[in-house]
Design a protein around this motif. Sequence first.
Motif, PDB file in Angstrom:
ATOM      1  N   TYR A  41       0.647  -1.695  -0.323  1.00 32.84           N
ATOM      2  CA  TYR A  41       0.108  -0.285   0.157  1.00 32.84           C
ATOM      3  C   TYR A  41       1.032   1.327  -0.193  1.00 32.84           C
ATOM      4  N   VAL A  87     -15.019   4.462   1.524  1.00 32.77           N
ATOM      5  CA  VAL A  87     -16.116   5.052   0.909  1.00 32.77           C
ATOM      6  C   VAL A  87     -16.510   4.324  -0.102  1.00 32.77           C
ATOM      7  N   CYS A 124     -15.311  -4.527  -3.847  1.00 29.69           N
ATOM      8  CA  CYS A 124     -16.769  -3.508  -3.900  1.00 29.69           C
ATOM      9  C   CYS A 124     -17.830  -2.744  -2.645  1.00 29.69           C
ATOM     10  N   ASP A 156     -14.590  -8.352  -1.772  1.00 35.03           N
ATOM     11  CA  ASP A 156     -13.122  -7.198  -1.304  1.00 35.03           C
ATOM     12  C   ASP A 156     -12.531  -7.887  -0.218  1.00 35.03           C
ATOM     13  N   HIS A 209     -11.624 -11.747  -0.334  1.00 35.52           N
ATOM     14  CA  HIS A 209     -10.793 -12.580  -1.894  1.00 35.52           C
ATOM     15  C   HIS A 209      -9.585 -10.909  -1.846  1.00 35.52           C
TER      16      HIS A 209
HETATM   17  C1  SAM Z   1     -12.718   3.311  -1.992  1.00 33.82           C
HETATM   18  S1  SAM Z   1     -13.457   1.839  -1.585  1.00 33.82           S
HETATM   19  C2  SAM Z   1     -13.933   1.288  -3.187  1.00 33.82           C
HETATM   20  C3  SAM Z   1     -15.435   1.118  -3.621  1.00 33.82           C
HETATM   21  C4  SAM Z   1     -15.681   0.970  -4.556  1.00 33.82           C
HETATM   22  N1  SAM Z   1     -15.135   0.138  -5.567  1.00 33.82           N
HETATM   23  C5  SAM Z   1     -16.510   2.102  -5.635  1.00 33.82           C
HETATM   24  O1  SAM Z   1     -15.531   2.700  -6.385  1.00 33.82           O
HETATM   25  O2  SAM Z   1     -16.985   3.151  -4.938  1.00 33.82           O
HETATM   26  C6  SAM Z   1     -11.748   0.609  -1.729  1.00 33.82           C
HETATM   27  C7  SAM Z   1     -12.353  -0.539  -1.719  1.00 33.82           C
HETATM   28  O3  SAM Z   1     -10.661  -1.711  -1.518  1.00 33.82           O
HETATM   29  C8  SAM Z   1     -10.794  -2.553  -0.575  1.00 33.82           C
HETATM   30  N2  SAM Z   1      -9.452  -2.945  -0.390  1.00 33.82           N
HETATM   31  C9  SAM Z   1      -8.539  -2.457   0.051  1.00 33.82           C
HETATM   32  N3  SAM Z   1      -7.252  -3.428  -0.248  1.00 33.82           N
HETATM   33  C10 SAM Z   1      -7.991  -4.165  -0.965  1.00 33.82           C
HETATM   34  C11 SAM Z   1      -6.762  -6.055  -1.003  1.00 33.82           C
HETATM   35  N4  SAM Z   1      -6.296  -5.821  -0.854  1.00 33.82           N
HETATM   36  N5  SAM Z   1      -7.778  -6.747  -1.477  1.00 33.82           N
HETATM   37  C12 SAM Z   1      -9.031  -6.793  -2.124  1.00 33.82           C
HETATM   38  N6  SAM Z   1      -9.705  -5.413  -1.597  1.00 33.82           N
HETATM   39  C13 SAM Z   1      -9.236  -4.302  -1.150  1.00 33.82           C
HETATM   40  C14 SAM Z   1     -11.317  -2.294   0.510  1.00 33.82           C
HETATM   41  O4  SAM Z   1     -11.657  -2.865   1.447  1.00 33.82           O
HETATM   42  C15 SAM Z   1     -12.273  -1.071  -0.207  1.00 33.82           C
HETATM   43  O5  SAM Z   1     -13.851  -1.686   0.185  1.00 33.82           O
END
Ligand code: SAM
Length: 655
Positions: A41, A87, A124, A156, A209
């Motif tokens: 990250y 968000v 998601c 997610d 996932h």
């Molecule tokens: C800001 S949200 C985006 C939600 C949606 N896609 C949108 O655009 O409204 C980012 C999402 O990425 C997920 N996320 C972060 N790291 C991840 C990973 N390694 N694998 C899968 N999902 C991840 C977080 O849990 C979060 O729910």
Amino acid sequence: MFARPSFETPRLTGNVTKPEADLEALLAYLKGTRGFDFTGYKRASLERRIHKRLETVGVSNYDDYLDFLEVHPEEFAGLFNTVLINVTSFFRDAQSWDHVREVVVPALLARRVGQQLRVWSAGCASGEEAYTLAMIFAEALGSEDFKERVKIYATDIDDHALSKARQALYTEREVAEVPPEMLAKYFEANEGRYIFRKDLRRHVIFGRHDLIQDAPISRVDMLVCRNTLMYFNAETQARILSRFQFALNDNGVLFLGRAETLMTHTSDFAPLDLKRRISTKLPSRTGTLRERLLAAANTGNGNAAKSEGGHARMRELAMDGIPSPHLLVDANGILILANERARALFGITQNDVLGPLQDLKISYRPVELRSAIDQVTTERRPVVLREIEWPSLTGEMRWLDVHVFPVVDPSDAVLLGAGVAFTDVSAAKRFQRDLEHANQELETAYEELQSTNEELETTNEELQSTIEELETTNEELQSTNEELETMNEELQSTNEELQPMNDELRQRGEELNRVNAFLQSILTSLRGAVVVVDSEIKVLIWNRAASELWGLRQEEVRGKNLLGLDIGLPTERLKAPIRSCLGGSKKNASVMLEATNRRGRHISCEVTITPLVTPDETIHGAILVMEEQEIPQQGASRDGARAATPVRQDGKRAR
Ligand SMILES: C[S@@+](CC[C@H](N)C(=O)[O-])C[C@H]1O[C@@H](n2cnc3c(N)ncnc32)[C@H](O)[C@@H]1O
């Protein structure tokens, strides 16, 4: 138990500072104990989020925070909730979704008429994106066709967000972006909230996932991964994009977030709408690549000079007129011709012509010409030696492309020799170098811009999540405030109710005071000593006459047992009559007593005892009235004494 990583690992040596090493240790711990790998990250955002937790739990560095996590495992949930920003909203970036609905999905359906469709919403969050996709496909296909043909996989890493997604229950505020006609068609109202239609919901499959660690879903027609890639560093983004490339069918659609790009995978995807970040996966191109390579190989310049009959001198002069250097060598390696430009550039004299080429410097400088000519004459095909460096007389560097080609007699296919043509490509080379440099700068600037853009977007999302947190806190405060307000009003009303009671109590108090004063004055004014005792014969009232008679003040006797007082009164004799009165067997009793008070005065007194009775006839004490009897004058007869003027023993005349 997962062991803490040692600081001696090679990654942590070198210029790594203590906080950086501690952060690495914390990330390794999270990966080892909970399987969450946050190392890919973006550091700035990650550090900001973790610091938020540090502040919340009240520790000042990563090391202490790791200790805290070990002792308080419930903190993991708080940490993951903070780091994984959830968000999201329905139809987020409405314009992009309009384009998906109006252009992208119809085109996809036209390509896959009647076939099954697999859609993947990666990252998601709480499901809004997946249900947005469901609504769009259901609109395009109709509900029945949708149910038969479409499967939406929504994944997610955040279990908490996924369980909300599976419930599909949203507040009025959360569905605000759903167009009203879709809200009516695809949601059912449920106690002030909205739940996504169950029959369609079955075709949206939620699962945990991890984009970094888990194998991708395969044969996907449309992959939506929005506002998730931007949380990862460039290297991790590239890795995930490779998996997306694998996951998608040829010509499948990839839909990213507003701030996200395909910087490293431009050869695998072609943009469908660059601005809206919609691309398509290019079909596998192995075959065409080979063809292109072949084509590239075949672009070698095969313009073999053809010797024609004609005037030798004219040919020579014509050769001299050509502005680029040319050489001609026969099959025996003899230099047959060097045009003017070649002679000037490589220092060849007319005497060198018709001599062996190998004796000349040009045969090995600037490039090994002899082996090139050998190759050309053996293989009978041209060879190009590109960008050969040749410093000019002024020291300025030049670049030459050297074309060596066979000279073959077309009539009998006999090899006559080889031609060498030099092309000055310095200008093109310089231009190319400048272009590369400019390109590199552009790329760096673009990367910086991209990363700033992503950073901006993540900060934006962090802010949005903070705003949401603040809004919740605000709502809580508001409700606490309202509660306080109602309690205040309740108190005020109780206060108002208490006011008249208070007034009444005060009146009664005053009345009581008056009655008390009145009683006191009666007791004080009585000639006889009055003593009131309770049911245990403890003194309640002791009036002034009693004080004067027995030499003890009211404060000294109140609460004490009358029979135990040392006042010179033979109280033994009072015991029985008092008990009789207290027991109710007598309505009153009278006793004559001789006593000597504390001042040594001899007293003869009559004690009259009456029970202390309440209006309901309950006896709760006794009243003792003690009257001093006159002692007859000396010499008077016993009977006469009663008749004589009574004189008290202290000499005062009795009243
Ligand atoms: C800001 S949200 C985006 C939600 C949606 N896609 C949108 O655009 O409204 C980012 C999402 O990425 C997920 N996320 C972060 N790291 C991840 C990973 N390694 N694998 C899968 N999902 C991840 C977080 O849990 C979060 O729910």
